[in-house]
Design an enzyme around this catalytic site. Structure first.
Site, PDB file in Angstrom:
ATOM      1  N   LYS A  53      -5.124   1.579   2.963  1.00  0.00           N
ATOM      2  CA  LYS A  53      -4.510   1.699   4.293  1.00  0.00           C
ATOM      3  C   LYS A  53      -4.611   3.135   4.797  1.00  0.00           C
ATOM      4  O   LYS A  53      -4.917   3.385   5.954  1.00  0.00           O
ATOM      5  CB  LYS A  53      -3.041   1.227   4.239  1.00  0.00           C
ATOM      6  CG  LYS A  53      -2.914  -0.288   4.077  1.00  0.00           C
ATOM      7  CD  LYS A  53      -1.493  -0.749   3.759  1.00  0.00           C
ATOM      8  CE  LYS A  53      -1.467  -2.252   3.485  1.00  0.00           C
ATOM      9  NZ  LYS A  53      -0.153  -2.769   3.113  1.00  0.00           N
ATOM     10  N   GLN A  97       5.635  -0.743   1.468  1.00  0.00           N
ATOM     11  CA  GLN A  97       4.772  -1.625   0.687  1.00  0.00           C
ATOM     12  C   GLN A  97       5.616  -2.527  -0.212  1.00  0.00           C
ATOM     13  O   GLN A  97       6.507  -2.063  -0.920  1.00  0.00           O
ATOM     14  CB  GLN A  97       3.786  -0.788  -0.147  1.00  0.00           C
ATOM     15  CG  GLN A  97       2.753  -1.603  -0.899  1.00  0.00           C
ATOM     16  CD  GLN A  97       1.774  -2.347   0.016  1.00  0.00           C
ATOM     17  OE1 GLN A  97       1.488  -1.913   1.127  1.00  0.00           O
ATOM     18  NE2 GLN A  97       1.277  -3.476  -0.441  1.00  0.00           N
ATOM     19  N   ASP A 120       4.415  -3.728  10.113  1.00  0.00           N
ATOM     20  CA  ASP A 120       4.119  -4.962   9.378  1.00  0.00           C
ATOM     21  C   ASP A 120       4.630  -6.223  10.085  1.00  0.00           C
ATOM     22  O   ASP A 120       4.249  -7.335   9.715  1.00  0.00           O
ATOM     23  CB  ASP A 120       4.799  -4.908   8.007  1.00  0.00           C
ATOM     24  CG  ASP A 120       3.846  -4.502   6.903  1.00  0.00           C
ATOM     25  OD1 ASP A 120       2.661  -4.874   6.983  1.00  0.00           O
ATOM     26  OD2 ASP A 120       4.289  -3.835   5.961  1.00  0.00           O
TER      27      ASP A 120
HETATM   28  N1  GUN Z   1       2.432  -6.655   0.005  1.00  0.00           N
HETATM   29  C1  GUN Z   1       1.513  -7.649   0.075  1.00  0.00           C
HETATM   30  N2  GUN Z   1       1.057  -7.768   1.331  1.00  0.00           N
HETATM   31  C2  GUN Z   1       1.688  -6.841   2.068  1.00  0.00           C
HETATM   32  C3  GUN Z   1       1.633  -6.465   3.434  1.00  0.00           C
HETATM   33  O1  GUN Z   1       0.907  -7.028   4.262  1.00  0.00           O
HETATM   34  N3  GUN Z   1       2.454  -5.451   3.798  1.00  0.00           N
HETATM   35  C4  GUN Z   1       3.273  -4.830   2.920  1.00  0.00           C
HETATM   36  N4  GUN Z   1       4.055  -3.863   3.383  1.00  0.00           N
HETATM   37  N5  GUN Z   1       3.363  -5.141   1.658  1.00  0.00           N
HETATM   38  C5  GUN Z   1       2.563  -6.157   1.226  1.00  0.00           C
END
Ligand code: GUN
Length: 281
Positions: A53, A97, A120
């Site tokens: 990311k 995350q 998100d």
């Molecule tokens: N863990 C697995 N997928 C995601 C996601 O799309 N965003 C976040 N923040 N954590 C995750």
């Protein structure tokens, strides 16, 4: 044989549009669009996702700030970090995350994120707007990416039977809401579903988001179906989807590969959500 949906190529297109908007934002505002990524503990998979990311931000002229807390950080510590980022005028998007360590209540942490900075789309306000069909909310990245992947096939979603396997808050529930908003007839299957194969065989659009390697086999797929594989199952032999790609591709009309399908689109949509937030869209 199915046409393979190239998520990597589509994501590159999305990222190039995001970069243009981020550069434009910088010219108009004298600062870069900012995304904060919060990670707690040392889950190796999360580490890979977070690094991807951050790298993607760099390529799109988005400033990223990584905040890494020890695995023994308390819920109060994490919420304090989130609140500081909420108040930071140079930060447009915040991402925590998941999963968080077991002693931390994920819902409490997600609820602390300002809905406007919720890159998100996991905050209850944004999830609620999606389910109520209200505009202006942030849509979760993976489901938003899946819709773009389906649209890229040119297949009309209206009136089709879409079957989603998985009912997570991150993928299953929001993709079901988006497909419903696009006028599909939606069935959501999960671990307690009886006669799963019987249901999946009636799907025109099949979204597999369960986290079980090769759960979806060719006999479970209708000829000509569009198959979207959200699975990220890692083992010693590499990364595997929820779909038995080699055999299902013989039956489907369009199919996403793993890797190179949904994954790159999730990251691209995170950047899109961040720029949308910065531009007040
Ligand atoms: N863990 C697995 N997928 C995601 C996601 O799309 N965003 C976040 N923040 N954590 C995750």
């Amino acid at each position: 044989m199915a046409e393979i949906i190239d998520g990597k190529a589509l994501a590159a297109q999305v990222r190039s549009g995001v970069r243009e908007r981020a550069l434009c934002f910088e010219q108009n505002n004298g600062r870069k669009v900012g995304l904060a990524v919060v990670r707690v503990g040392d889950d190796p998979a999360s580490d890979i996702y977070v690094r991807n990311k951050i790298k993607a931000c760099e390529e799109c002229d988005i400033r990223s700030v990584a905040v890494v807390l020890n695995g023994d950080a308390t819920q109060t510590d994490v919420i304090a970090v989130v609140e500081k980022l909420n108040a930071d005028n140079d930060i447009d998007g915040i991402l925590v995350q998941l999963p968080l360590p077991k002693h931390i209540d994920e819902r409490a942490v997600l609820a602390a994120i300002s809905p406007k900075k919720d890159a998100d789309g996991f905050h209850a306000v944004n999830a609620g707007k999606l389910f109520l069909g209200e505009d202006g909310g942030v849509v979760a990245c993976t489901p938003r990416g899946i819709m773009e992947l389906i649209k890229s096939t040119g297949v009309d979603i209206c009136g089709k039977h879409a079957v989603v396997i998985g009912r997570s808050n991150i993928v299953g529930k929001p993709i079901a809401a988006l497909l419903l908003a696009a006028d599909a007839t939606v069935t959501v299957c999960h671990s307690k579903t009886e006669n799963l194969a019987q249901i999946t065989r009636t799907a025109d659009i099949l979204v597999a988001a369960v986290g079980k390697k090769h759960l979806v086999t060719a006999d479970m797929v209708k000829r000509g179906a569009v198959v979207i594989d959200v699975g990220m199952n890692r083992d010693d032999s590499g990364l595997h989807g929820d779909v038995d790609f080699d055999n299902v591709k013989e039956v489907a009309s369009y199919i996403t590969p793993v890797p190179g399908g949904v994954g790159p689109m999730t990251v691209a949509m995170l950047l899109m959500n961040t720029v949308d937030g910065a531009c007040g869209e």
